[in-house]
Design an enzyme around this catalytic site. Structure first.
Site, PDB file in Angstrom:
ATOM      1  CB  THR A 137     -24.893 -25.337 -67.368  1.00 45.35           C
ATOM      2  OG1 THR A 137     -25.545 -24.084 -67.636  1.00 45.35           O
ATOM      3  CG2 THR A 137     -25.934 -26.437 -67.252  1.00 45.35           C
ATOM      4  CB  SER A 145     -37.140 -28.314 -69.086  1.00 44.36           C
ATOM      5  OG  SER A 145     -37.205 -29.282 -68.053  1.00 44.36           O
ATOM      6  CB  ILE A 149     -29.277 -31.471 -55.065  1.00 43.05           C
ATOM      7  CG1 ILE A 149     -28.508 -32.144 -56.205  1.00 43.05           C
ATOM      8  CG2 ILE A 149     -30.763 -31.783 -55.154  1.00 43.05           C
ATOM      9  CD1 ILE A 149     -28.541 -33.674 -56.164  1.00 43.05           C
ATOM     10  CG  ASP A 150     -25.736 -26.817 -57.389  1.00 45.27           C
ATOM     11  OD1 ASP A 150     -25.986 -25.841 -56.657  1.00 45.27           O
ATOM     12  OD2 ASP A 150     -26.107 -26.876 -58.578  1.00 45.27           O
ATOM     13  CB  CYS A 196     -26.957 -42.686 -40.283  1.00 47.98           C
ATOM     14  SG  CYS A 196     -27.162 -44.437 -39.853  1.00 47.98           S
ATOM     15  CG  HIS A 248     -35.742 -31.249 -56.143  1.00 48.55           C
ATOM     16  ND1 HIS A 248     -35.632 -30.842 -57.451  1.00 48.55           N
ATOM     17  CD2 HIS A 248     -37.077 -31.473 -55.934  1.00 48.55           C
ATOM     18  CE1 HIS A 248     -36.827 -30.832 -58.019  1.00 48.55           C
ATOM     19  NE2 HIS A 248     -37.723 -31.206 -57.118  1.00 48.55           N
TER      20      HIS A 248
END
Length: 248
Positions: free
Chosen positions: A32, A195, A109-110, A133, A125
């Site tokens: 964030t 969380s 996932i960044d 593909c 993740h």
């Protein structure tokens, strides 16, 4: 930041300096400070009102049945290409350089941990940086996918899917196994910006048998009662102190 939290951060810094094997487990709150929106915070992605809930959109079934709507949401909300690693990612990298951090386990996932230069990273993740593909399994970059108009297609005509774990899909067994191994062997586990509500990732905390468990999150988590230190503070502020006291 109140006096009690400052004292807890000082204690955390001592833990880091004296730990033989530290593992960091992070969630959306880690990014964030880069400008990305979190998921379950007060202004999180999951608080937004829309026709389909984010959980439904980010499911395997929705991807297969409404690929166009999936990509409309995905490109708008999960495009991290215009953002950069923040002080948390960069501090973790410096900790790894100084042999003060053994591994990073992330729900994000960044791809920012690897972009910051950290090497021992387990992306539970997946990552937006990898896309393949569904027909011929050829891989594509994040730029190709986010720049595509509508549904991104392969040169063979197949639909391209991000290499991320959607709801209803299982985690990569090899990555999950390594993450469990890292947590099981750690003597200090720092959990930040999550969380701890999404399983099976959240349940990894149960494998920790080490000396000190530290939870840093703005909101309470279901596992606060297990921790030696709980800090309900902005993760970036905590890492500013860690960087200053530990790796500067």
């Amino acid at each position: 930041m109140v006096v009690g939290e400052i004292m807890e951060i000082d204690k955390l810094i001592e833990y880091i300096k004296n730990s033989k094997k530290t593992v960091f487990f992070g969630g959306a709150g880690v990014s964030t400070a880069s400008g990305l929106q979190d998921f379950r915070g007060s202004n999180g992605l999951y608080k937004e009102k829309r026709k389909y809930s984010p959980e439904e959109i980010l499911s395997h079934t929705f991807f297969m049945q409404h690929t166009d709507l999936f990509y409309e949401f995905y490109k708008e909300k999960l495009n991290s290409l215009n953002y950069k690693p923040d002080i948390i990612h960069n501090t973790l990298k410096l900790m790894e350089d100084k042999k003060l951090l053994s591994a990073i386990i992330t729900q994000n996932i960044d791809g920012f941990d690897k972009e910051a230069g950290s090497k021992n990273v387990y992306e539970l993740h997946g990552s937006v940086s990898r896309n393949y593909c569904l027909k011929c399994h050829k891989f594509y970059s994040a730029d190709y996918v986010f720049d595509a108009k509508g549904i991104p297609k392969c040169s063979c005509g197949g639909i391209i899917k991000p290499d991320v774990v959607l709801y209803e899909e299982v985690l990569d067994e090899k990555i999950l196994s390594k993450a469990i191994e890292e947590i099981s062997n750690a003597d200090l586990l720092i959990i930040g910006g999550t969380s701890l509500q999404v399983n099976p990732a959240a349940s990894l905390i149960t494998y920790f048998k080490g000396k000190h468990l530290v939870l840093i999150n703005k909101d309470k988590t279901p596992y606060d009662y297990l921790a030696d230190i709980v800090i309900h503070e902005d993760l970036a502020k905590v890492f500013e102190q860690i960087k200053k006291e530990v790796v500067s």
